[in-house]
Design a protein around this motif. Sequence first.
Motif, PDB file in Angstrom:
ATOM      1  N   VAL A  79      29.850  36.205  40.143  1.00  0.00           N
ATOM      2  CA  VAL A  79      30.695  35.939  38.979  1.00  0.00           C
ATOM      3  C   VAL A  79      29.912  35.034  38.035  1.00  0.00           C
ATOM      4  O   VAL A  79      29.430  33.974  38.437  1.00  0.00           O
ATOM      5  CB  VAL A  79      32.018  35.252  39.401  1.00  0.00           C
ATOM      6  N   ILE A 107      34.874  37.212  46.649  1.00  0.00           N
ATOM      7  CA  ILE A 107      33.706  37.680  45.889  1.00  0.00           C
ATOM      8  C   ILE A 107      32.486  36.866  46.303  1.00  0.00           C
ATOM      9  O   ILE A 107      32.475  35.635  46.163  1.00  0.00           O
ATOM     10  CB  ILE A 107      33.947  37.516  44.374  1.00  0.00           C
ATOM     11  N   LEU A 113      28.187  30.362  35.830  1.00  0.00           N
ATOM     12  CA  LEU A 113      29.651  30.292  35.921  1.00  0.00           C
ATOM     13  C   LEU A 113      30.145  28.881  35.611  1.00  0.00           C
ATOM     14  O   LEU A 113      31.028  28.669  34.770  1.00  0.00           O
ATOM     15  CB  LEU A 113      30.097  30.727  37.326  1.00  0.00           C
ATOM     16  N   ARG A 137      28.131  36.746  46.290  1.00  0.00           N
ATOM     17  CA  ARG A 137      26.947  37.399  45.700  1.00  0.00           C
ATOM     18  C   ARG A 137      25.972  37.921  46.746  1.00  0.00           C
ATOM     19  O   ARG A 137      25.240  38.867  46.499  1.00  0.00           O
ATOM     20  CB  ARG A 137      26.259  36.457  44.719  1.00  0.00           C
ATOM     21  N   ILE A 157      36.089  32.946  44.443  1.00  0.00           N
ATOM     22  CA  ILE A 157      34.689  33.121  44.022  1.00  0.00           C
ATOM     23  C   ILE A 157      33.807  32.331  44.984  1.00  0.00           C
ATOM     24  O   ILE A 157      33.842  31.105  45.010  1.00  0.00           O
ATOM     25  CB  ILE A 157      34.482  32.617  42.577  1.00  0.00           C
ATOM     26  N   LEU A 186      31.314  39.832  36.111  1.00  0.00           N
ATOM     27  CA  LEU A 186      30.266  39.854  37.135  1.00  0.00           C
ATOM     28  C   LEU A 186      28.890  40.052  36.487  1.00  0.00           C
ATOM     29  O   LEU A 186      28.783  40.578  35.378  1.00  0.00           O
ATOM     30  CB  LEU A 186      30.517  40.990  38.132  1.00  0.00           C
ATOM     31  N   LEU A 199      37.394  37.686  35.341  1.00  0.00           N
ATOM     32  CA  LEU A 199      36.102  37.281  35.895  1.00  0.00           C
ATOM     33  C   LEU A 199      35.068  38.322  35.486  1.00  0.00           C
ATOM     34  O   LEU A 199      35.321  39.531  35.609  1.00  0.00           O
ATOM     35  CB  LEU A 199      36.174  37.205  37.424  1.00  0.00           C
ATOM     36  N   ALA A 249      34.317  33.044  33.906  1.00  0.00           N
ATOM     37  CA  ALA A 249      35.756  33.118  34.208  1.00  0.00           C
ATOM     38  C   ALA A 249      36.481  32.627  32.975  1.00  0.00           C
ATOM     39  O   ALA A 249      36.146  31.565  32.442  1.00  0.00           O
ATOM     40  CB  ALA A 249      36.086  32.237  35.404  1.00  0.00           C
ATOM     41  N   HIS A 305      34.165  43.710  35.605  1.00  0.00           N
ATOM     42  CA  HIS A 305      35.216  42.751  35.277  1.00  0.00           C
ATOM     43  C   HIS A 305      36.261  42.789  36.380  1.00  0.00           C
ATOM     44  O   HIS A 305      36.548  43.847  36.929  1.00  0.00           O
ATOM     45  CB  HIS A 305      35.900  43.131  33.961  1.00  0.00           C
TER      46      HIS A 305
END
Length: 628
Positions: free
Chosen positions: A123, A42, A379, A44, A16, A137, A135, A126, A142
């Motif tokens: 994310v 992942i 998160l 953003r 992440i 989003l 996870l 979690a 998911h």
Amino acid sequence: MRFSASAGRCPVIAIIGGGFCGTLTAVQLLRRAEPGTRILLIERSGDFGPGVAYSTRDDRHVLNVPAARMSAFSAEPLDLVDWAGVEPDAYVPRRVYGEYLRASLAGAAARSAARLERVTGEVVRARPARGAIELVLADGGHIACDRAVLAVGSLPAAPVCELPDDPRVIRDPWGELVGEGDEAAPRADTATTLVIGSGPTAVDVALTLCGSSPRARVIAVSRHGRLPFAHRAGLRRPLPAPALPAGPLQLSELEHRIRTHVARVDAGGGDWRDAIDGLRPLLPDLWRRLPLSDRRRFLRERLRTWEVRRHRLAPAAAASVRVLRVQGRLTVLAGGVERIRARRGGIEVRLHDGRSLAAARVVTCTGAGLAVAATPDPLVRGLLADGHAWADPLGLGLRATRPARCSTRPGAATSASGCWGRCAAGSCGSRPRCRSCAIRPWPSPTASARRSPRPLPSPSRSRREASRLSNRHNDRVRISAKVDYAMRALVELAASGDGSPVTAERLADAQGIPQKFLQNILLELRRAGIVASHRGPDGGHALAKPADKITVADVIRAVDGPLGSVAGRAPEDMEYQGSTMRLRDTWVAVRASVRGVLEGITLDDIASDHLPDSIGRLLDGSDAWVRR
Ligand SMILES: Cc1cc2nc3c(=O)[nH]c(=O)nc-3n(C[C@H](O)[C@H](O)[C@H](O)COP(=O)(O)OP(=O)(O)OC[C@H]3O[C@@H](n4cnc5c(N)ncnc54)[C@H](O)[C@@H]3O)c2cc1C
């Protein structure tokens, strides 16, 4: 979007955050993972590699470390130098470094037997789900994975004061002002910009604004009013660190030794910078060896003094800053910001000392947040609230089970978490070290279940239950619930800050201990001289001596009696005959071994998340976690 976990086939590892740490974690995993492993990176922003620091497009923003020391791979120190075709002592633009990270990722993916999947998304949650990690989003998608790596970078700092909701008050300089380089900077800007902060980001803002318009002016205001020092030109060689004693350290002693070392270097015609740089490899270890109270004092009283020396400006950036200051276009003021008001003609900033400053815009450049519990990041907030993560003892970042431990084998549960960067001060006082793969274990759901203590009685459990637990003695090698409660309360006191008294109610609440039971335990701890109780409105309980002077053995003796008794008797008093003659020696040896552990761990070791190395080695034993 839905990805599913491996269902017993090839592992799925999700990282992440696709900035510096996340990208290099992916690169290391790609280099070592078994064929078929899926690595999901992942991010953003949708830009995989550069993260916040290396996304800038303004080439006035250069690395603050020479190219020879910024290779992504510790075993290939000249990798960046060769890739960029620069001299080893060059300070390359951070934009170029961002490209280098993207290229390193692409190269590792192309050569790997594992599969890299770049996922654009944020994310927001979690959580463990059916033997995997789920996870969630921000767009509602998911992802299921077997292991997750948290590499979300520094958490944003809380604003210095309430910020007006006005476009002229810029909270994120990277997103809104300098991130886009010249295109975003107002052209022919004659206005004065007030920058809150005087660290490297404030310098970047000043370089962009003043570089884009010859008439722009910047005022930087920070509590200490100090800009970072400059590097000396050329590739300098760090000097060997001074000899330092082993074991626990006091801040005053450490400072004294470092000052003496730097003075000696100065007297010998050397440069203090090379002396400071020579300490770098020792920093995480030195930090962990300081008692918690000294770490707090360092953050309160010494952090800025240290940072301006440790994180220096590249020579070219420092030269530009000097010119701007001589021209009067960059002014640096010391002062705390009390209030910011948006007026029609500009922004008014009032300082605590009564001064009032006017500017066309205000940019906050106060660096990383230093209070993880207050982070707005969904998160991290969720991980803390759900009990999947804990704040480190100083509350700066997330606690890791073994800080700064290398753990990059395929499938390892790892976390380069929000506590990297400045926040890493909480656990190891270092900046991100992914170049040497210092990533941390984040227990998978199974591992965390294995390591977490058995659920303890809730405060509502009956007195009879509590007293039954209190009578369980440590007559076998078993830790009684009473000892466990005593330790929890004491570690809570050790971690609770400046030593001011904490009420029994708060301790009980914080650790889920039945209050009546805790009162009795505190009484016993007071009789043993471990806890001091204070009456009055601000009363409560505090440690009666420093946390690094109270061992686990002291606590067990205080609430459960002597260690290692055999059927309530001292092992040396046992009498055996015939074939059982050596049993007494056996019990004495057991006691000696148990003492070896319990007398070697102090409250401070536990509260500050740094168990002695000898204990760490025991924990690393292949079957240490197996019950039998
Ligand atoms: C302006 C600046 C200049 C610096 N210059 C240097 C330098 O010259 N040399 C040096 O060694 N260090 C430098 N540093 C320190 C630098 O921060 C670190 O070296 C490193 O870049 C930090 O890496 P990171 O992975 O922790 O954070 P980042 O690189 O910022 O990566 C975090 C990433 O996670 C993403 N993310 C966060 N939350 C989520 C989420 N929930 N879901 C998906 N994605 C998410 C973010 O978008 C971001 O891309 C600098 C720092 C700054 C701020």
